[in-house]
Design a protein around this motif. Structure first.
Motif, short mmCIF file in Angstrom:
data_model
loop_
_atom_site.label_atom_id
_atom_site.label_comp_id
_atom_site.label_asym_id
_atom_site.label_seq_id
_atom_site.Cartn_x
_atom_site.Cartn_y
_atom_site.Cartn_z
N THR A 176 3.33 -14.55 -8.24
CA THR A 176 4.07 -15.05 -6.90
C THR A 176 5.25 -13.87 -6.58
N GLY A 177 5.61 -13.59 -5.67
CA GLY A 177 6.74 -12.54 -5.45
C GLY A 177 6.53 -12.01 -4.39
N GLU A 178 7.68 -11.59 -3.66
CA GLU A 178 7.79 -10.70 -2.29
C GLU A 178 7.69 -9.27 -2.84
N ILE A 179 6.94 -8.25 -2.28
CA ILE A 179 7.42 -7.01 -2.68
C ILE A 179 8.06 -6.23 -1.65
N THR A 180 8.90 -5.14 -2.05
CA THR A 180 9.69 -4.44 -0.99
C THR A 180 9.01 -3.06 -1.07
N LEU A 181 9.36 -2.09 -0.09
CA LEU A 181 8.67 -0.93 -0.07
C LEU A 181 8.75 -0.22 -1.21
N LEU A 232 11.38 -28.27 -13.44
CA LEU A 232 9.89 -28.93 -13.96
C LEU A 232 9.84 -29.73 -15.06
N PRO A 233 8.89 -30.45 -15.20
CA PRO A 233 8.85 -31.44 -16.29
C PRO A 233 8.75 -30.48 -17.54
N GLU A 234 9.19 -31.32 -18.81
CA GLU A 234 9.47 -30.60 -20.22
C GLU A 234 7.87 -30.05 -20.53
N ASP A 235 6.97 -31.05 -20.32
CA ASP A 235 5.36 -30.79 -21.06
C ASP A 235 4.99 -29.51 -20.36
N VAL A 236 5.40 -29.23 -18.80
CA VAL A 236 4.70 -28.26 -18.14
C VAL A 236 5.34 -26.90 -18.50
N ARG A 237 6.79 -27.14 -18.83
CA ARG A 237 7.76 -25.86 -19.25
C ARG A 237 6.82 -25.38 -20.64
N GLU A 238 6.69 -26.23 -21.47
CA GLU A 238 6.14 -26.04 -22.73
C GLU A 238 4.86 -25.28 -22.56
N ARG A 239 4.12 -25.61 -21.88
CA ARG A 239 2.65 -25.22 -21.92
C ARG A 239 2.42 -24.02 -20.96
N LEU A 240 3.40 -23.35 -20.21
CA LEU A 240 3.36 -22.18 -19.49
C LEU A 240 4.22 -21.12 -20.10
N LEU A 241 3.79 -20.01 -19.88
CA LEU A 241 4.75 -18.91 -19.98
C LEU A 241 5.14 -18.33 -18.88
N PHE A 242 6.44 -18.18 -18.64
CA PHE A 242 7.10 -17.61 -17.39
C PHE A 242 7.59 -15.98 -17.72
N VAL A 243 6.99 -15.15 -17.09
CA VAL A 243 7.25 -13.66 -17.26
C VAL A 243 8.26 -13.25 -15.99
N PRO A 244 9.52 -13.28 -16.30
CA PRO A 244 10.39 -12.94 -15.00
C PRO A 244 10.32 -11.51 -14.73
N VAL A 245 10.15 -10.86 -13.58
CA VAL A 245 10.04 -9.58 -13.22
C VAL A 245 10.98 -9.29 -12.02
N GLU A 246 11.34 -7.89 -12.06
CA GLU A 246 12.27 -7.40 -10.95
C GLU A 246 11.71 -6.37 -10.18
N THR A 247 10.54 -5.72 -11.03
CA THR A 247 9.96 -4.41 -10.10
C THR A 247 8.55 -4.58 -10.24
N MET A 248 7.72 -3.98 -9.47
CA MET A 248 6.44 -3.90 -9.61
C MET A 248 5.80 -2.94 -11.16
N LEU A 270 1.08 -1.08 -0.08
CA LEU A 270 0.00 0.09 0.08
C LEU A 270 0.71 1.32 -0.20
N THR A 271 1.88 1.14 0.82
CA THR A 271 2.77 2.27 0.95
C THR A 271 3.61 2.78 -0.35
N PHE A 272 3.86 1.48 -1.06
CA PHE A 272 4.50 1.66 -2.34
C PHE A 272 3.44 2.24 -3.35
N ILE A 273 2.29 1.73 -3.39
CA ILE A 273 1.24 2.21 -4.35
C ILE A 273 1.15 3.85 -4.14
N ARG A 274 1.00 4.18 -2.72
CA ARG A 274 0.83 5.72 -2.40
C ARG A 274 1.98 6.38 -3.03
#
Ligand code: ADP
Length: 863
Positions: free
Chosen positions: A743-748, A786-802, A681-685
């Motif tokens: 999924t991911g922890e957020i900092t201030l 992760l098993p191959e089939d799962v990796r193929e079927r999902l798109l992973f978006v790596p992020v560093e900031t909000m 919330l503080t980050f959003i403000r």
């Protein structure tokens, strides 16, 4: 003529002799008429003027002779007045013992006229008087109070009562009294004979009551009971009660006596037996036992310290009486020393191919663990005396950690022992109790070694993460000594008292989570993490391992039953919710038991279990897997959670309503989660303007964050970016994509930090039909698992900031340029080398994945 009892109690016998020496009894004119010595005279009422001697805590009955100690002034005066006259005095009990100088209201109104037969004056002014009760007297009037009390009373002499009733009462009383005298230790032996010689029933009743010494109130009641039958009846009641108490006393005494005698008798007989053996030049059996222990100890090949200790204890044992408790303690101790393995070891099977074969035969997958075991064996082969590593298998329940320990033992040809440390909070459970405790035993480690019977077993310590500690000591500290290769060659158990070498044991430790394992323990172990299985893996484990085992365990064969893959998939999806396969094995067991029952009932045909038939075997569906939301919604974000059952989807709902800027959190959130919501919330403000949020929203809007399944406690930092995304969505009124999970922890400052359980979370997202997962960049490495089939079927978006999160999470069509900062520019500044985010368009439409998943399920159900 009626006889007078000669004595009242044993000690009174001497006194009666003294009485006999005194001058003969002189009766006053007012004394009852009759023959000399006959104390109970005819009943004519007579007035008596007598000085009063109050008694504090006694009641004198007629015909009793008792010594009295007189020290109160009024009493001394009364005695003196009596001695100056006919030596007759009125003796009466006080109503309360405490009163020093009782008035007429404070004494009873019935007392006893007594004759002072002897008076001794003491040097300190007090007197000792021997008095003899003569008759009952009821006070008519108090004539004076000082210098001593004086009364006028009426003599209440006993009437002459005869007849059958009184006769019967008398006989009953005498019979009871005879019983009492036989059992009582306190009564004189001739008390019964004396009683037989009292012919007047009233006097007899008085005599009997005096012998029993009941409480004062009862004695006074007897004194006041002029009616002879009533008095005799009361005497009978008292006698009966006394008799039953005495009988009980005797019974208890007899029992105690018997016990004691039995013990003593045994002791003497054994000693005699030993003496006889000695005389005959034979060895006694206890000697034989000691020698047997000695032989066992010699054969075991104890360590030098243990051996020296054992010889010392053997010597002590020989000097002890064989049945003494001490000798039992010592021989138990020696028995432990003789039962432990000190040298016995199993030869390691070091054929790598054979070991690999055993591991594969028992376990599907788990390549990393199997490789590690093979490496270990290779090292053993090259350096036989090298250090044994301590493996720690960490992972959710039912993934095969414990059974892997068993397979390692089998593969190496070693013994297998297992103890569970879950809930152990007492150090003594690890290290044993000192021998001084009653029923002391060695700790669980030494007990395990005894079970193993060799010095090099595979020793599984289950659930090390559930160790607890409290005032009874810290079991983790004791375990450290077990697991530390520097210390465990001289492990000290409180019971054994001599060091025991654990260095050749191969310890395998299991844990569900690593965080709760004390750091010093974790340092000494080589951790191998085993994550949960995918559906495909579960299917293979079920088909190749669980089904054949359950078929065998239920006494069936493949000719009798078959369960197809569709059925197994349905069981996995709809009847279990777990990362491992323990529940799956249980459900398969359930199916097989039903089949076994039918076979036992006479069914001939082979049972074929298909998906459609599963409910017929296992009942209605037990688990409803989570699915992606139906629609893209404002303020609703899909998060990923990591639970004991594996990964799962969690929805985060946020509502922004007019208010004063309060933040409400519901759904049983833990402290870490609450704090991460505050940080978000503080980050959003701080970014309100760039995020295009309404001015002053923090003063005019209340935010309510809720995580459904409100009854289940949730905690952890990994929902940070999910909550932040939902809050921004609610405040900016922009919907979030339902096919994207976060999924991911957020900092201030809006940075995204890595989280745990990525494999499980990804599997849960895959199962639920999610297409895209936003995860911290530093978690990318976890995707290798992760098993191959799962990796193929999902798109992973790596992020560093909000800032990287929002363009992916929010629905793109509504994303207005400038409303939300584009990710590329922000991140490019920080890390020019970072690959650009994969375009959202390339994400396989989640709807498609979900549709595929649903279609797959429908297919399964239809099979
Ligand atoms: P944990 O110790 O991890 O809780 P267990 O070792 O008790 O799990 O395993 C539970 C059951 O699952 C056992 O019957 C085991 O044989 C079976 N199992 C687990 N993983 C595998 C696997 N990879 N291959 C074959 N069976 C497995």
């Amino acid at each position: 003529m009626q006889s007078r009892p000669r004595t009242t109690r044993r000690s009174a016998r001497a006194r009666s002799a003294a009485i006999a020496e005194m001058r003969p009894l002189r009766l006053a004119e007012t004394a009852p008429s009759g023959e000399d010595g006959d104390l109970v005279g005819p009943p004519a009422p007579q007035y008596r003027d007598l000085p009063v001697l109050p008694l504090r805590n006694s009641v004198l009955l007629p015909n009793m002779v008792v010594p009295l100690y007189v020290d109160r002034e009024a009493a001394l005066n009364a005695v003196q007045a009596a001695m100056d006259g006919e030596q007759l005095i009125f003796i009466v009990a006080q109503r309360s013992e405490e009163i020093e100088d009782p008035t007429y209201q404070e004494v009873y109104h019935v007392g006893t006229e007594a004759l002072i037969t002897r008076l001794l004056r003491m040097p300190d002014g007090s007197s000792s008087a021997l008095v003899q009760g003569l008759r009952r007297v009821r006070v008519e009037r108090w004539l004076q109070h000082t210098p001593y009390g004086r009364i006028r009373g009426i003599a209440l002499d006993d009437a002459d009562e005869t007849g059958e009733r009184i006769e019967a009462l008398t006989r009953t009383a005498l019979r009871l009294f005879e019983g009492v005298t036989k059992l009582s230790q306190r009564l004189a032996e001739d008390a019964y004979i004396q009683a037989l010689n009292i012919s007047h029933p009233g006097a007899l009743a008085d005599y009997l009551v005096a012998q029993l010494e009941p409480p004062i109130a009862i004695r006074q009641e007897i004194l006041e009971t002029v009616d002879i039958s009533a008095r005799m009846r009361m005497a009978c009641q008292l006698l009966r009660r006394e008799l039953s108490v005495l009988e009980l006393e005797h019974k208890i005494h007899d029992e105690v006596q018997q016990e004691a005698e039995k013990g003593q008798r045994e002791y003497f007989l054994r000693e005699q037996l030993r003496a006889i053996h000695r005389e005959l030049g034979e060895r006694d059996p206890s000697h034989h036992e000691t020698e047997e222990l000695r032989a066992r100890i010699e054969a075991r090949g104890l360590s030098p310290e243990a051996h020296a200790r054992a010889l010392k204890e053997l010597e002590r044992l020989q000097g002890m009486p064989p049945m003494s408790p001490e000798s039992a303690v010592v021989s138990n101790y020696l028995d432990w020393l003789a039962s432990l393995p000190w040298r016995e070891r199993s030869a390691d099977r070091l054929d790598l191919r054979a070991v690999a074969e055993v591991l594969d035969r028992r376990h599907f997958g788990l390549e990393k663990v199997k490789d590690r075991i093979l490496e270990y064996i290779a090292v053993r082969k090259l350096a036989p005396d090298g250090r044994t590593p301590i493996l720690c298998l960490a992972g959710p329940p039912g993934v095969g950690k414990t059974s892997l320990g068993r397979s390692i033992a089998e593969a190496l040809g070693r013994q297998f022992v297992r103890i569970s440390l879950g809930g152990v909070r007492d150090e003594a459970e690890i290290r044993g109790h000192r021998r001084t405790y009653v029923g002391a035993l060695p700790g669980r480690i030494i007990q395990g070694m005894k079970t193993a019977g060799t010095v090099n077993p595979v020793f599984v310590l289950d659930e090390i993460d559930k160790l607890a500690s409290d005032y009874r000591g810290d079991p983790a500290a004791a375990l450290l000594e077990v697991l530390d290769p520097e210390q465990n060659s001289t492990f000290s158990d409180h019971f054994l008292e001599v060091p025991y070498d654990l260095s050749r044991v191969m310890f395998v430790v299991t844990a569900n989570v690593l965080d709760t394992i004390p750091a010093p323990l974790r340092d000494r172990m080589e951790v191998i993490e085993i994550s949960g299985y995918t559906e495909e893996e579960k299917l293979r484990i079920a088909r190749d391992f669980l089904v054949p085992r359950q078929v065998r365990d239920c006494g069936l064969s493949e000719a009798r039953v078959e369960i197809d893959d569709g059925a197994l998939r349905r069981v996995i999806r709809e009847y279990t919710y777990e990362a491992g396969v323990r529940g799956l094995e249980r459900e398969i067991g359930g199916v097989m038991r039903r089949v076994a029952r039918r076979v036992a009932e006479g069914r001939r045909h082979k049972a074929t279990v298909t998906a459609a038939k599963v409910p017929a075997y296992l009942g209605p569906q037990k688990h409803f897997p989570s699915e992606a939301e139906e629609r893209d919604e404002i303020g609703v974000a899909t998060g990923l959670a990591w639970t004991a059952g594996g990964g799962d989807l969690t929805t985060v709902e946020v509502m922004a309503v007019p208010g004063r800027g309060t933040l409400t959190l519901t759904g049983q959130l833990g402290d870490v989660m609450r704090e991460s919501a505050q940080a978000a919330l503080t980050f959003i403000r701080s970014r309100a303007c760039r995020l295009g949020l309404p001015d002053g929203f923090h003063e005019s809007r209340d935010l309510h964050i809720h995580l459904p399944a409100g009854a289940i406690p949730k905690d952890g930092p990994s929902a940070g970016i999910t909550m932040a995304a939902a809050m921004i969505s609610a405040l900016a009124e922009k919907p979030l994509r339902r096919d994207v999970a976060l999924t991911g922890e957020i900092t201030l400052r809006g940075r995204v930090l890595p989280v745990g359980g990525v494999k499980e979370k990804a599997l849960a997202a895959y199962r639920a039909g999610i297409g895209t997962i936003i995860l911290p960049r530093r978690n990318l490495k976890d995707l290798d698992e992760l098993p191959e089939d799962v990796r193929e079927r999902l798109l992973f978006v790596p992020v560093e900031t909000m800032d990287d999160v929002l363009p992916v999470a929010l629905v793109p069509s509504r994303l207005g340029a400038g409303e939300v900062s584009p990710p590329a520019s922000g991140s490019a500044r920080r890390s020019p080398a970072r690959p650009p985010l994969p375009p959202i368009e390339t994400v396989p439409p989640a709807t498609r994945v979900a549709r595929q998943a649903r279609a797959r399920r429908a297919q399964v159900v239809a099979q």
